[in-house]
Design a protein around this motif. Structure first.
Motif, PDB file in Angstrom:
ATOM      1  N   PHE A  52       0.975  47.540   8.198  1.00 48.73           N
ATOM      2  CA  PHE A  52      -0.125  47.545   7.232  1.00 48.73           C
ATOM      3  C   PHE A  52      -1.314  48.359   7.750  1.00 48.73           C
ATOM      4  O   PHE A  52      -2.472  48.057   7.457  1.00 48.73           O
ATOM      5  CB  PHE A  52      -0.544  46.105   6.914  1.00 48.73           C
ATOM      6  CG  PHE A  52       0.511  45.357   6.151  1.00 48.73           C
ATOM      7  CD1 PHE A  52       0.561  45.433   4.777  1.00 48.73           C
ATOM      8  CD2 PHE A  52       1.471  44.620   6.818  1.00 48.73           C
ATOM      9  CE1 PHE A  52       1.557  44.770   4.064  1.00 48.73           C
ATOM     10  CE2 PHE A  52       2.468  43.952   6.122  1.00 48.73           C
ATOM     11  CZ  PHE A  52       2.516  44.022   4.742  1.00 48.73           C
ATOM     12  N   LYS A  53      -0.993  49.397   8.523  1.00 45.88           N
ATOM     13  CA  LYS A  53      -2.035  50.296   9.006  1.00 45.88           C
ATOM     14  C   LYS A  53      -1.759  51.724   8.542  1.00 45.88           C
ATOM     15  O   LYS A  53      -2.121  52.692   9.201  1.00 45.88           O
ATOM     16  CB  LYS A  53      -2.120  50.234  10.533  1.00 45.88           C
ATOM     17  CG  LYS A  53      -2.565  48.868  11.059  1.00 45.88           C
ATOM     18  CD  LYS A  53      -2.650  48.836  12.563  1.00 45.88           C
ATOM     19  CE  LYS A  53      -3.062  47.454  13.066  1.00 45.88           C
ATOM     20  NZ  LYS A  53      -3.116  47.383  14.537  1.00 45.88           N
ATOM     21  N   GLN A  54      -1.098  51.822   7.403  1.00 43.10           N
ATOM     22  CA  GLN A  54      -0.810  53.136   6.861  1.00 43.10           C
ATOM     23  C   GLN A  54      -2.089  53.803   6.361  1.00 43.10           C
ATOM     24  O   GLN A  54      -3.062  53.140   6.025  1.00 43.10           O
ATOM     25  CB  GLN A  54       0.203  53.018   5.727  1.00 43.10           C
ATOM     26  CG  GLN A  54       1.548  52.467   6.166  1.00 43.10           C
ATOM     27  CD  GLN A  54       2.517  52.301   5.014  1.00 43.10           C
ATOM     28  OE1 GLN A  54       2.326  52.867   3.940  1.00 43.10           O
ATOM     29  NE2 GLN A  54       3.548  51.511   5.232  1.00 43.10           N
ATOM     30  N   ARG A  55      -2.038  55.111   6.307  1.00 41.39           N
ATOM     31  CA  ARG A  55      -3.243  55.903   6.019  1.00 41.39           C
ATOM     32  C   ARG A  55      -3.972  55.453   4.751  1.00 41.39           C
ATOM     33  O   ARG A  55      -5.192  55.281   4.750  1.00 41.39           O
ATOM     34  CB  ARG A  55      -2.880  57.382   5.913  1.00 41.39           C
ATOM     35  CG  ARG A  55      -4.103  58.267   5.668  1.00 41.39           C
ATOM     36  CD  ARG A  55      -3.724  59.700   5.369  1.00 41.39           C
ATOM     37  NE  ARG A  55      -4.935  60.471   5.146  1.00 41.39           N
ATOM     38  CZ  ARG A  55      -5.545  61.201   6.069  1.00 41.39           C
ATOM     39  NH1 ARG A  55      -5.053  61.259   7.283  1.00 41.39           N
ATOM     40  NH2 ARG A  55      -6.636  61.875   5.785  1.00 41.39           N
ATOM     41  N   ARG A  56      -3.246  55.244   3.656  1.00 41.14           N
ATOM     42  CA  ARG A  56      -3.905  54.919   2.395  1.00 41.14           C
ATOM     43  C   ARG A  56      -4.641  53.587   2.472  1.00 41.14           C
ATOM     44  O   ARG A  56      -5.737  53.437   1.919  1.00 41.14           O
ATOM     45  CB  ARG A  56      -2.870  54.896   1.265  1.00 41.14           C
ATOM     46  CG  ARG A  56      -2.333  56.277   0.886  1.00 41.14           C
ATOM     47  CD  ARG A  56      -1.383  56.199  -0.274  1.00 41.14           C
ATOM     48  NE  ARG A  56      -2.056  55.747  -1.494  1.00 41.14           N
ATOM     49  CZ  ARG A  56      -1.415  55.491  -2.635  1.00 41.14           C
ATOM     50  NH1 ARG A  56      -0.101  55.638  -2.704  1.00 41.14           N
ATOM     51  NH2 ARG A  56      -2.092  55.091  -3.694  1.00 41.14           N
ATOM     52  N   LEU A  57      -4.048  52.614   3.151  1.00 39.91           N
ATOM     53  CA  LEU A  57      -4.688  51.310   3.286  1.00 39.91           C
ATOM     54  C   LEU A  57      -5.942  51.414   4.159  1.00 39.91           C
ATOM     55  O   LEU A  57      -7.004  50.878   3.820  1.00 39.91           O
ATOM     56  CB  LEU A  57      -3.719  50.296   3.892  1.00 39.91           C
ATOM     57  CG  LEU A  57      -2.500  49.936   3.050  1.00 39.91           C
ATOM     58  CD1 LEU A  57      -1.634  48.914   3.795  1.00 39.91           C
ATOM     59  CD2 LEU A  57      -2.914  49.383   1.697  1.00 39.91           C
ATOM     60  N   VAL A  58      -5.797  52.101   5.288  1.00 42.41           N
ATOM     61  CA  VAL A  58      -6.925  52.253   6.211  1.00 42.41           C
ATOM     62  C   VAL A  58      -8.055  53.039   5.543  1.00 42.41           C
ATOM     63  O   VAL A  58      -9.235  52.669   5.644  1.00 42.41           O
ATOM     64  CB  VAL A  58      -6.480  52.965   7.498  1.00 42.41           C
ATOM     65  CG1 VAL A  58      -7.682  53.283   8.381  1.00 42.41           C
ATOM     66  CG2 VAL A  58      -5.485  52.105   8.268  1.00 42.41           C
ATOM     67  N   GLU A  59      -7.703  54.097   4.843  1.00 35.90           N
ATOM     68  CA  GLU A  59      -8.723  54.908   4.177  1.00 35.90           C
ATOM     69  C   GLU A  59      -9.437  54.093   3.108  1.00 35.90           C
ATOM     70  O   GLU A  59     -10.660  54.201   2.941  1.00 35.90           O
ATOM     71  CB  GLU A  59      -8.074  56.143   3.550  1.00 35.90           C
ATOM     72  CG  GLU A  59      -9.075  57.157   3.023  1.00 35.90           C
ATOM     73  CD  GLU A  59      -8.430  58.480   2.695  1.00 35.90           C
ATOM     74  OE1 GLU A  59      -9.156  59.487   2.648  1.00 35.90           O
ATOM     75  OE2 GLU A  59      -7.209  58.516   2.470  1.00 35.90           O
ATOM     76  N   TYR A  60      -8.688  53.260   2.397  1.00 40.18           N
ATOM     77  CA  TYR A  60      -9.281  52.402   1.371  1.00 40.18           C
ATOM     78  C   TYR A  60     -10.303  51.460   1.992  1.00 40.18           C
ATOM     79  O   TYR A  60     -11.407  51.287   1.475  1.00 40.18           O
ATOM     80  CB  TYR A  60      -8.160  51.619   0.682  1.00 40.18           C
ATOM     81  CG  TYR A  60      -8.577  50.887  -0.577  1.00 40.18           C
ATOM     82  CD1 TYR A  60      -9.401  51.487  -1.514  1.00 40.18           C
ATOM     83  CD2 TYR A  60      -8.109  49.597  -0.833  1.00 40.18           C
ATOM     84  CE1 TYR A  60      -9.770  50.826  -2.671  1.00 40.18           C
ATOM     85  CE2 TYR A  60      -8.478  48.920  -1.992  1.00 40.18           C
ATOM     86  CZ  TYR A  60      -9.300  49.544  -2.907  1.00 40.18           C
ATOM     87  OH  TYR A  60      -9.676  48.885  -4.046  1.00 40.18           O
ATOM     88  N   ILE A  61      -9.949  50.857   3.122  1.00 40.47           N
ATOM     89  CA  ILE A  61     -10.869  49.951   3.813  1.00 40.47           C
ATOM     90  C   ILE A  61     -12.104  50.705   4.298  1.00 40.47           C
ATOM     91  O   ILE A  61     -13.242  50.252   4.136  1.00 40.47           O
ATOM     92  CB  ILE A  61     -10.158  49.255   4.992  1.00 40.47           C
ATOM     93  CG1 ILE A  61      -9.149  48.234   4.472  1.00 40.47           C
ATOM     94  CG2 ILE A  61     -11.170  48.560   5.915  1.00 40.47           C
ATOM     95  CD1 ILE A  61      -8.286  47.600   5.550  1.00 40.47           C
ATOM     96  N   PHE A  62     -11.899  51.868   4.892  1.00 38.19           N
ATOM     97  CA  PHE A  62     -13.024  52.665   5.386  1.00 38.19           C
ATOM     98  C   PHE A  62     -13.971  53.064   4.247  1.00 38.19           C
ATOM     99  O   PHE A  62     -15.193  53.058   4.406  1.00 38.19           O
ATOM    100  CB  PHE A  62     -12.517  53.916   6.092  1.00 38.19           C
ATOM    101  CG  PHE A  62     -12.004  53.661   7.490  1.00 38.19           C
ATOM    102  CD1 PHE A  62     -12.021  52.400   8.050  1.00 38.19           C
ATOM    103  CD2 PHE A  62     -11.492  54.708   8.251  1.00 38.19           C
ATOM    104  CE1 PHE A  62     -11.559  52.168   9.333  1.00 38.19           C
ATOM    105  CE2 PHE A  62     -11.027  54.492   9.545  1.00 38.19           C
ATOM    106  CZ  PHE A  62     -11.066  53.221  10.085  1.00 38.19           C
ATOM    107  N   LEU A  63     -13.398  53.431   3.104  1.00 42.41           N
ATOM    108  CA  LEU A  63     -14.229  53.840   1.977  1.00 42.41           C
ATOM    109  C   LEU A  63     -15.032  52.660   1.417  1.00 42.41           C
ATOM    110  O   LEU A  63     -16.177  52.833   0.993  1.00 42.41           O
ATOM    111  CB  LEU A  63     -13.350  54.452   0.877  1.00 42.41           C
ATOM    112  CG  LEU A  63     -12.797  55.850   1.182  1.00 42.41           C
ATOM    113  CD1 LEU A  63     -11.763  56.257   0.141  1.00 42.41           C
ATOM    114  CD2 LEU A  63     -13.916  56.874   1.262  1.00 42.41           C
ATOM    115  N   ILE A  64     -14.431  51.481   1.434  1.00 45.63           N
ATOM    116  CA  ILE A  64     -15.151  50.286   0.986  1.00 45.63           C
ATOM    117  C   ILE A  64     -16.343  50.020   1.908  1.00 45.63           C
ATOM    118  O   ILE A  64     -17.472  49.784   1.448  1.00 45.63           O
ATOM    119  CB  ILE A  64     -14.224  49.050   0.963  1.00 45.63           C
ATOM    120  CG1 ILE A  64     -13.216  49.164  -0.182  1.00 45.63           C
ATOM    121  CG2 ILE A  64     -15.039  47.761   0.811  1.00 45.63           C
ATOM    122  CD1 ILE A  64     -12.169  48.069  -0.182  1.00 45.63           C
TER     123      ILE A  64
END
Length: 306
Positions: A52-64
């Motif tokens: 659960f550390k794939q790019r899209r998930l991590v980027e989503y968290i960072f953007l939030i």
């Protein structure tokens, strides 16, 4: 720097962070604790580690966290909480599936998780933020309005229930150690041991380097795996053993600092790598090898350029 970097607003007070002021005894205890937690984590890794550390998930968290103007540390902490929660949730759910009708039960489980996942992810961000109250506290009204702006209609009660569910699923333990914590402590020790190294300036650059690695970690670790195994097609066994490398926070922290040193003060790079070896116990070769792989990805060139 690669264009994929989001560019966090740096943590309040980052520019004026004062290194070399923590006592040697406290630094020694902090480093010892980091090392112990890191080893304990590596000894108890799940087969789902990193899933659960794939790019899209991590980027989503960072953007939030960027949109809500939260401390960058919150983003890294939320990623760790999400990984822990989802692995435990899946493990429990899948273990309860009866032998007969397993496939249909798995489909139902994944459908339910998929529907609730955006709220679960956001709950991890809220819980992570509670660990860093010195920066910006997000109240429930603000959180609900933010979700509505993303097209997620949810009541205050539902959001609170989701947050509590995740909190319980984490066994009420939010104090995980994230990669940025390792970078900060190792840098503090580095500044204490070698005053000539510009750790304040390195610290600013480390934020961007760590963010780049976190977003592009699958490709970066794949390159490191191929170099380590000297194979373009590593076996399943080699990949399974390599999980301990992908989850090694001490190695990651050392590599981030080494990369920042290579970019900022190349003439001191060998000295910094030597100090990192002394501080972490990780070999110069391992730190240098990982740093070179990261630099290749940042530059977007072949390894011969580094």
């Amino acid at each position: 720097m690669a264009s994929s970097l989001i560019g966090f607003p740096l943590r309040r007070g980052v520019v004026s962070v004062k290194f070399r002021e923590t006592s040697f005894d406290l630094l020694k205890d902090l480093l010892s604790n980091l090392n112990k937690v890191n080893k304990d984590n590596l000894d108890g890794l799940s087969t789902c580690s990193g899933g659960f550390k794939q790019r899209r998930l991590v980027e989503y968290i960072f953007l939030i966290t960027q949109k809500l103007r939260l401390d960058p540390m919150v983003g890294y902490h939320a990623v760790e909480l999400l990984q822990r929660f989802m692995v435990k949730q899946l493990t429990v759910m899948l273990a309860a599936i009866p032998t007969q009708g397993a496939t249909s039960c798995e489909d139902v489980i994944f459908d339910n998780l998929k529907d609730s996942f955006p709220l679960t992810l956001f709950s991890c961000v809220l819980l992570a933020n509670k660990m860093f109250l010195h920066h910006n506290m997000i109240d429930i009204s603000t959180a609900v309005r933010f979700l509505h702006s993303l097209g997620i209609s949810v009541s205050k009660q539902t959001l609170l229930e989701s947050e509590l569910m995740v909190f319980k699923g984490l066994d009420y333990r939010l104090s995980v150690l994230n990669p940025l914590m390792y970078v900060e402590v190792i840098l503090e020790v580095l500044g204490h041991n070698e005053p000539s190294i510009p750790v304040e300036r390195l610290y600013l650059l480390c934020h961007h380097v760590l963010q780049f690695i976190t977003l592009d970690q699958i490709a970066i670790y794949e390159s490191l795996l191929r170099i380590t195994t000297q194979s373009v097609s590593p076996s399943r066994e080699q990949r399974e053993k390599f999980v301990t490398v992908t989850e090694d926070r001490m190695l990651l922290g050392a590599a981030v600092i080494a990369v920042a040193a290579y970019i900022l003060c190349f003439r001191k790079w060998q000295q910094v790598v030597g100090e990192l070896n002394h501080i972490t116990g990780i070999s110069r070769r391992s730190i240098s090898e990982f740093a070179r792989v990261i630099l290749v990805h940042i530059a977007g060139t072949s390894s011969s350029a580094v």
